[in-house]
Design a protein around this motif. Structure first.
Motif, mmCIF file in Angstrom:
data_model
loop_
_atom_site.group_PDB
_atom_site.id
_atom_site.type_symbol
_atom_site.label_atom_id
_atom_site.label_comp_id
_atom_site.label_asym_id
_atom_site.label_seq_id
_atom_site.Cartn_x
_atom_site.Cartn_y
_atom_site.Cartn_z
ATOM 1 N N ARG A 74 -3.958 -19.503 45.622
ATOM 2 C CA ARG A 74 -3.426 -18.321 46.378
ATOM 3 C C ARG A 74 -4.335 -17.684 47.206
ATOM 4 N NH1 ARG A 74 1.332 -14.662 44.196
ATOM 5 N NH2 ARG A 74 2.116 -15.225 46.205
ATOM 6 N N GLY A 75 -5.618 -17.930 46.908
ATOM 7 C CA GLY A 75 -6.722 -17.637 47.814
ATOM 8 C C GLY A 75 -7.311 -16.173 47.433
ATOM 9 N N TRP A 76 -6.849 -15.733 46.245
ATOM 10 C CA TRP A 76 -7.579 -14.516 45.820
ATOM 11 C C TRP A 76 -9.067 -14.744 45.113
ATOM 12 C CZ3 TRP A 76 -3.811 -11.266 42.437
ATOM 13 C CH2 TRP A 76 -2.558 -11.167 42.996
ATOM 14 N N ASN A 77 -9.719 -13.848 45.294
ATOM 15 C CA ASN A 77 -11.129 -13.858 44.620
ATOM 16 C C ASN A 77 -11.033 -13.968 43.145
ATOM 17 O OD1 ASN A 77 -12.469 -13.190 47.058
ATOM 18 N ND2 ASN A 77 -12.048 -11.095 46.916
ATOM 19 N N VAL A 78 -11.255 -14.895 42.613
ATOM 20 C CA VAL A 78 -10.879 -15.124 41.095
ATOM 21 C C VAL A 78 -12.396 -15.488 40.480
ATOM 22 C CG1 VAL A 78 -10.089 -17.133 39.509
ATOM 23 C CG2 VAL A 78 -8.798 -16.403 41.714
ATOM 24 N N LEU A 79 -12.284 -14.759 39.494
ATOM 25 C CA LEU A 79 -13.348 -15.010 38.426
ATOM 26 C C LEU A 79 -13.000 -15.350 36.795
ATOM 27 C CD1 LEU A 79 -16.170 -15.183 37.463
ATOM 28 C CD2 LEU A 79 -16.257 -12.611 37.107
ATOM 29 N N TRP A 80 -13.279 -16.322 36.629
ATOM 30 C CA TRP A 80 -12.906 -16.640 35.181
ATOM 31 C C TRP A 80 -14.431 -16.583 34.479
ATOM 32 C CZ3 TRP A 80 -10.318 -21.652 32.527
ATOM 33 C CH2 TRP A 80 -10.036 -21.146 31.092
ATOM 34 N N GLN A 81 -14.405 -15.734 33.792
ATOM 35 C CA GLN A 81 -15.715 -15.355 33.278
ATOM 36 C C GLN A 81 -16.045 -15.795 31.737
ATOM 37 O OE1 GLN A 81 -18.594 -13.372 34.258
ATOM 38 N NE2 GLN A 81 -19.465 -14.255 32.301
ATOM 39 N N PRO A 82 -16.788 -16.836 31.727
ATOM 40 C CA PRO A 82 -17.137 -17.590 30.430
ATOM 41 C C PRO A 82 -18.096 -17.083 29.478
ATOM 42 C CG PRO A 82 -18.109 -18.842 32.103
ATOM 43 C CD PRO A 82 -17.750 -17.577 32.616
ATOM 44 N N GLY A 83 -18.370 -17.328 28.204
ATOM 45 C CA GLY A 83 -19.342 -17.137 27.623
ATOM 46 C C GLY A 83 -18.860 -17.320 26.027
ATOM 47 N N THR A 84 -19.831 -17.030 25.175
ATOM 48 C CA THR A 84 -19.697 -17.147 23.787
ATOM 49 C C THR A 84 -20.027 -15.809 22.835
ATOM 50 O OG1 THR A 84 -21.809 -18.242 23.622
ATOM 51 C CG2 THR A 84 -20.088 -19.535 23.607
ATOM 52 N N ASP A 85 -19.691 -15.980 21.700
ATOM 53 C CA ASP A 85 -19.874 -14.735 20.871
ATOM 54 C C ASP A 85 -20.975 -15.046 19.882
ATOM 55 O OD1 ASP A 85 -18.117 -11.998 19.949
ATOM 56 O OD2 ASP A 85 -19.376 -12.984 18.300
ATOM 57 N N HIS A 86 -21.989 -14.130 19.539
ATOM 58 C CA HIS A 86 -22.909 -14.537 18.544
ATOM 59 C C HIS A 86 -22.293 -14.849 16.897
ATOM 60 C CE1 HIS A 86 -22.920 -10.355 18.274
ATOM 61 N NE2 HIS A 86 -23.320 -10.395 16.859
ATOM 62 N N ALA A 87 -21.155 -14.104 16.857
ATOM 63 C CA ALA A 87 -20.385 -14.418 15.492
ATOM 64 C C ALA A 87 -21.429 -14.331 14.086
ATOM 65 C CB ALA A 87 -20.046 -15.843 15.502
#
Length: 894
Positions: A74-87
Motif C-alpha cells: 500500500r506504499g507505507w513506510n514499513v519496517l519489520w524489525q527482526p532479531g533474537t533474544d539471548h535467552a
RNA sequence: GGGCGGGUAGCUCAGUUGGGAGAGCGUCGGCCUUACAAGCCGGAUGUCGCAGGUUCAAGUCCUGUCUCGCCCACCA
C-alpha cells in the motif's frame, strides 16, 4: 512482446529460492523513510537465539508477514524489525551441556572464559532460526537485525535499570523467591510452571504428631513435605477453631529436633483441611513466610540453594538431598511412633520451566521491580484505548493480571545475560549503581568493590524491545518514525510474560504506548486439537512441511485456519487442500495467459466489455473491499476465505467458462479483446490480493504476465474502485446463475445423461425479466453441464409444455423438455418432499406477516423483505404444483 | 476457589451490529465438457447443549443449568 509462459506444474522449491533471493538482493525488505507516507512497524517477537523453528513460529511470522507485505504494497513506510533474544537460562543450558560432553564445568572454566564460549557458540550456531524464517518468506529488514545483548540494546537495558533504580522502582532486598536447585538461580513467578495433571506426583499427605512440650497430649499436623518440618518455627491453628483454642500460646516439641515451638493463631489456617493444625516453615513456603513475618518467627533455612539440607538441621540429616531427607525423616518418625498415618495425595508442585525440577522457595537477596506504579499506567493505556487488544476478551486477562501483580524478581544467578550494574563496597558496605562501569565506591571512594554477579531476567531486555531495537536511548530517526509500533503480533500465552511488561516499560520510558494494536493469535494444535507435546510425538518441523508442500501452502493454511481468538489446527490434510487451491490458481493462470497471448492493447481495437466482464470486475471490487476490511480487523481467516472463494468460485467456476465463447469464437474483436483484458486484469488483481499470504506463487505467476514489473511485492495493492461497481449486472448475472443451476438441477435430478441434450424454455413473469433473459442468454448456454440443444424464451403468461419439468428462478420459470427421459413416479415423490419443505417455510413467513405486532413494530424494510420472501415461496409452490400435475399426466398416459 | 472461552451438518469448525441456518472435509449420485480428474456438476444430512426470559423477531441479548477446555490462586 516477449513470450512468457508457465511451466506445466508449479515447482515451489525453485520459485521460493529464486524469488527470495531476488527480493533480498533488490533491497525490497529495507524500511523506507518517505515523509509523505504513513509509517508501519512491527517488531518481531524475538525468537530465542537457541531456537529452532516450530509451528508456533510459523504461524506467528506468517501473520506478521501478511500484515507487513500488505502495508508495504500500500506504499507505507514499513519496517519489520527482526532479531533474537539471548535467552538466559536456555542458552547457558545449551553451552553447559556442550561443555559437559568435553568434561568441563563452567565453574572450572571461570566466568569470563565461559562467556567467551557462549558468544562463540552464538556466532557459530545461534540464530539459525532466522534463516528458517527466510524459508517461510519473512520479509524482515535483515539489515537491521538486533540481538538483546548487542551493544546498543545493552546500553538501553543499563539505562532503564539505573533510571528505575533512581526512581526507587527497582530495589534490592531479602525476600522469598522460587529457586531452581538444578539451575541454581532464582525464578520469577512466571518461570514456575505446573505440571500436566497426568504428570502430577503421586504424593502422600503425612500426619505427624507434635507432642506438647509441657504436659500430655499432642497436636497432629498434616503435610506433604515432611522434610521441611526440620525448619518449622511454629504450629498455627485458626483462632475460631474450638478444638485448638486451649493450645494457643502453648509450646510443642518439634520431633527429630530438640526445638520447642509455639502454637499460634492465624486466620489463614483452613479448619477443614487435614487436622486444622498447620506446621509453619517460614524458610520454605510462601504462606508460612508471610505468617512467620506476622508473628515474628524468623525464617531459618533448612534447605540450601542446591536442594540439600543445611547445617540448621540435626546432624543426621545434614547434606542430604531434600528427597532423601524426606525418606529419612519419615522413617525416623515412624519408628518413634509420631507418624500417625499417611494418605495418598495429589501433589502439584511448581517446577522450573526450563529443567522441570521442582522449585524450592528460598529466602535470599534479590533485585525486584516495583511494578505497582508501572502497571497502573499500563492498565490506563489499554483502558483509554491507546492500545487495543484483539481479541477483546484478552483485555480482561490483561487487566486481571496487571491488577494482581507481585513485584517482579529480575535477578538471576546466571552468567549469561545483562550483568546487574551494581557494585558493593567491602569497606563501607554501600552500593553503587551506575550507567557506566565503576572502579571506585561512590560513597567512600574505596577501590575495594565488587560487582553484583547476577544477571537480569531475560524478559527484562525483551520488555524494551519495541524501542531498544529502534536505537533508544538515542533519538534516532527510526525511533521517531516507528514508535509506537503499529502492531504486536504474538500468541496469547505470552501476554503476561511479555506484552504486559512491554506496556509497562514503554509507557514509562517513552511516555507513549509501545504499539497501538496487540493481536493475539492462538496456539498451534494438531488435527485432533491436542497440544503439541513431546510425549505425543505430534511435533512437525515446519521446514519439512515447506519442503514438501511449499511455504505458500503452509502460510495460506495457517492464515485461513486463524479464526480470531482461537487455537489453530494444523493437519496435513489441510495443507493438501491448500495445495489443490494452488494448483487451481496455477491452471487458471495458464488458461488466462495462453488465451491472452495475442492480446495487444495498442492494436486499435476498442474493447467492448461484455456483461460477464463487467460482472467479474464488480465482484472483484467487492472482494477487494472485503479484504481491506478483514486485514484492518485482523480477520485472517476471512481475508484468506474471501480471496479463496473469489478465485475459485467466481473467477474459475463462472467467469472463465463465460469467456470461452468469446475467446474461441468471439462475436466481435472488441468483445474478445475485452475478455482478454478482463482476464488479465482480474488475474493480476487476484495475485496482488493474495501476495501477502502466498508471496512465492504470486510472484512466479506475476512474472509471467505481460506487463510484469520488477516484483509483485513492490506493486500497489488493489484498492476498491467503485467505477467497477455494477449492481445491475450483478443482479442480472445472479439470475443467470440461478437459471443455469436450475437446468443442472433438473437434469441431475431426472438422471439425464450428459450426452443427452435437452430443450430449455424460459417463461418470464414480465417483460423486464424477458428482456434480461434475452440479453444474457448466451451465458445460460455456455457453462458446462447445461447441455441445451436449444433455448427458447417466451413471453409472459405462456404455459409450460405439459411434458416439461419446471423450476422457478425468481421472475422466471425454467422448463426442461424431458418427455420419455424421466421416471414420473420418482419425480412426483421428489416434488412431494420439496413441496412440504416450502410449505413449512411459507408457514413461518405467514406467521410473521399475520402478526400485528410484527407489522406495527418491525422496520418497513424487514416487512418488505418478508413480503418478498412470501411471494417467492408462493410462486415456487405454484410451479411445483403445476409440475406435479404434468407428471401425473405423463404417468397416467404412460 | 476466582476469571475466561467453547458446546451449530457424520468430522473440524465459520456465523462482526438480533431479521429467510453456512464452509471445508466426508458421504451419495452424474461427468475424462479442449485451464485443471490435484478437476467439473448435483443431492442428502441441523430440535444451533438444556430450561426460562427480553423482543414483532434470538444461533446472535439476559438469567439459570449441564458439559468440555484454558488461565490464575496461598488448602499445607
Amino acid at each position: 512482446m516477449t513470450e512468457k509462459a508457465l511451466d506445466k506444474f508449479y515447482d515451489h522449491a525453485k520459485a521460493e529460492d529464486k524469488w527470495y533471493r531476488h527480493w533480498e538482493e533488490s533491497g525490497y525488505f529495507k524500511s523506507r523513510d518517505d515523509e509523505d507516507k504513513q509509517n508501519y512497524c512491527i517488531v518481531i517477537p524475538p525468537p530465542n537465539v537457541t531456537g529452532i523453528l516450530h509451528e508456533g513460529h510459523a504461524l506467528n511470522n506468517t501473520l506478521q508477514d501478511v500484515l507487513i507485505r500488505y502495508h508495504r504494497m500500500r506504499g507505507w513506510n514499513v519496517l519489520w524489525q527482526p532479531g533474537t533474544d539471548h535467552a538466559g537460562i536456555a542458552t547457558q543450558f545449551v553451552v553447559e551441556r556442550e561443555l559437559l560432553e568435553e568434561g568441563v564445568t563452567k565453574e572450572e572454566m571461570g566466568r569470563d572464559k565461559f562467556l567467551e564460549r557462549v558468544w562463540k557458540w552464538k556466532e557459530e550456531k545461534g540464530g539459525h532460526i532466522l534463516s528458517q524464517l527466510k524459508r517461510l518468506g519473512a520479509s524482515c529488514d535483515w539489515s537491521r537485525e538486533r540481538f538483546t545483548m548487542d551493544e546498543g540494546l545493552s546500553r538501553a537495558v543499563r539505562e532503564v535499570f539505573v533510571s528505575l533504580y533512581e526512581k526507587d522502582l527497582i530495589f534490592r532486598g531479602k525476600y522469598m523467591v522460587n529457586w531452581c536447585p538444578r539451575c541454581d538461580t532464582a525464578l520469577s513467578n512466571l518461570e514456575v510452571v505446573m505440571p500436566e495433571e497426568s504428570e502430577a506426583e503421586k504424593g502422600l499427605l503425612y500426619y505427624i504428631r507434635y507432642p506438647l512440650a509441657d504436659g500430655d497430649g499432642a497436636l497432629t499436623v498434616a503435610t506433604t513435605r515432611p522434610e521441611t518440618m526440620l525448619g518449622d518455627t511454629a504450629v498455627a491453628v485458626n483462632p475460631e477453631d474450638d478444638r485448638y483454642k486451649n493450645y494457643i500460646g502453648k509450646k510443642v516439641r518439634l520431633p527429630l529436633t530438640d526445638h520447642k515451638i509455639p502454637v499460634i493463631a492465624d486466620p489463614h489456617v483452613d479448619m477443614e483441611f487435614g487436622t486444622g493444625a498447620l506446621k509453619i516453615t517460614p524458610g520454605h513456603d510462601f504462606n508460612d513466610y508471610e505468617i512467620g513475618k506476622r508473628h515474628g518467627l524468623g525464617a531459618p533455612q533448612a534447605i540450601d540453594k542446591l536442594g540439600k539440607m543445611t547445617d540448621y538441621v540435626p546432624e543426621k540429616y545434614r547434606g542430604l538431598d531434600r528427597y532423601d531427607a524426606r525418606k529419612a525423616a519419615v522413617a525416623d518418625l515412624d519408628t518413634s511412633g509420631l507418624l500417625e498415618k499417611t494418605e495418598p495425595y495429589k501433589l502439584m508442585a511448581g517446577r522450573c520451566y526450563r529443567c522441570k525440577v521442582v522449585v524450592e522457595p528460598i529466602v535470599s537477596e534479590q533485585w525486584f521491580v516495583r511494578v505497582g506504579p508501572l502497571a497502573e499506567r499500563a492498565i490506563e493505556a489499554v483502558r483509554s484505548g491507546k492500545t487495543v487488544i484483539v481479541p477483546k476478551a484478552q483485555e480482561k486477562e490483561y487487566y486481571n493480571w496487571m491488577e494482581n501483580l507481585r513485584d517482579w524478581c529480575i535477578s538471576r544467578q546466571l552468567w549469561w545475560g545483562h550483568q546487574i550494574p551494581a557494585w558493593y563496597c567491602r569497606d563501607c558496605h554501600e552500593m553503587t549503581v551506575s550507567r557506566h562501569d565503576v572502579t571506585k565506591c561512590r560513597h567512600c571512594e574505596s577501590e575495594n568493590i565488587e560487582r553484583d554477579p547476577d544477571v537480569l531476567d531475560t524478559w527484562f531486555s525483551s520488555a524494551l524491545w519495541p524501542f531498544s531495537t529502534l536505537g533508544w536511548p538515542d533519538e534516532t530517526p527510526e525511533l521517531k518514525r516507528f514508535y509506537p509500533n503499529a502492531a504486536m503480533v504474538t500468541a496469547y500465552d505470552i501476554l503476561k510474560f511479555w506484552v504486559a511488561r512491554m506496556m509497562m516499560m514503554g509507557v514509562q520510558f517513552m511516555e507513549e504506548v509501545p504499539f497501538t494494536d496487540v493481536y493475539l493469535h492462538g496456539l498451534v494444535r494438531d488435527e485432533l486439537g491436542r497440544k503439541k507435546s513431546k510425549s505425543l510425538g505430534n511435533f512437525v518441523d515446519p521446514i519439512m512441511l515447506i519442503d514438501e508442500y511449499g511455504a505458500d501452502a503452509l502460510r495460506f493454511t495457517l492464515a485461513i485456519e486463524t479464526f480470531t481468538g482461537r487455537d489453530v489446527r494444523l493437519g496435513e490434510e489441510r495443507i493438501e487442500e491448500t495445495k489443490r487451491f494452488i494448483n487451481k490458481i496455477w491452471n487458471a493462470s495458464q488458461f488466462t495467459l495462453s488465451n491472452a497471448r495475442d492480446f495487444d492493447p495498442s492494436d486499435g481495437t476498442e474493447p467492448d466489455l461484455s456483461p460477464a466482464d463487467r460482472w467479474i470486475r464488480s465482484r472483484l471490487n467487492e472482494t477487494v473491499k472485503a479484504v481491506h476490511e478483514h486485514v484492518g480487523t485482523y480477520r485472517f481467516h476471512e481475508m484468506a476465505d474471501a480471496i479463496y472463494h473469489f478465485i475459485w468460485d467466481e473467477f474459475c467456476d463462472w467467469y472463465l467458462e463465460w469467456t470461452k465463447p468469446e475467446l474461441y469464437n468471439s462475436s466481435s474483436p472488441g468483445r474478445k479483446k475485452a475478455a482478454q483484458a478482463t482476464l488479465l486484469y482480474t488475474l493480476d488483481a487476484s495475485l496482488k490480493l493474495l501476495h501477502p499470504i502466498m508471496p512465492f506463487l504470486t510472484e512466479e505467476i506475476y512474472q509471467a504476465t505481460p506487463d510484469s514489473g520488477a516484483s509483485i511485492m513492490v506493486e500497489a495493492y488493489p484498492e476498491a474502485d467503485d467505477g467497477n461497481k455494477d449492481p445491475e449486472i450483478e443482479a442480472g448475472m445472479a439470475l443467470v446463475r440461478e437459471i443455469v443451476i436450475a437446468v443442472r438441477n433438473l437434469r441431475s435430478e431426472n438422471l439425464i445423461p450428459a450426452s443427452t441434450k435437452t430443450d430449455v424454455t424460459l417463461i418470464p413473469d414480465d417483460d423486464f425479466a424477458r428482456e434480461t433473459a434475452e440479453r444474457l442468454q448466451g451465458y445460460i448456454l455456455s457453462p458446462p453441464q447445461v447441455q441445451a440443444a436449444s433455448l427458447e424464451i417466451t413471453g409472459p403468461g405462456v404455459s409450460p409444455d405439459e411434458k416439461a419439468v419446471t423450476r422457478r428462478c425468481g421472475p422466471i420459470q425454467v422448463c426442461l423438455d424431458i418427455a420419455g427421459l424421466v421416471d414420473a413416479g420418482e419425480e412426483i415423490a421428489r416434488i412431494g418432499k420439496e413441496t412440504a419443505k416450502l410449505e413449512a417455510e411459507l408457514k413461518k413467513v405467514m406467521g410473521k406477516l399475520g402478526n400485528e405486532k410484527f407489522l406495527s413494530k418491525a422496520p418497513p424494510e424487514v416487512v418488505a423483505k418478508q413480503e418478498e420472501i412470501k411471494a417467492e415461496l408462493e410462486a415456487r409452490l405454484e410451479t411445483l404444483r403445476e409440475t406435479r400435475s404434468r407428471m401425473e399426466l405423463i404417468r397416467d398416459k404412460g
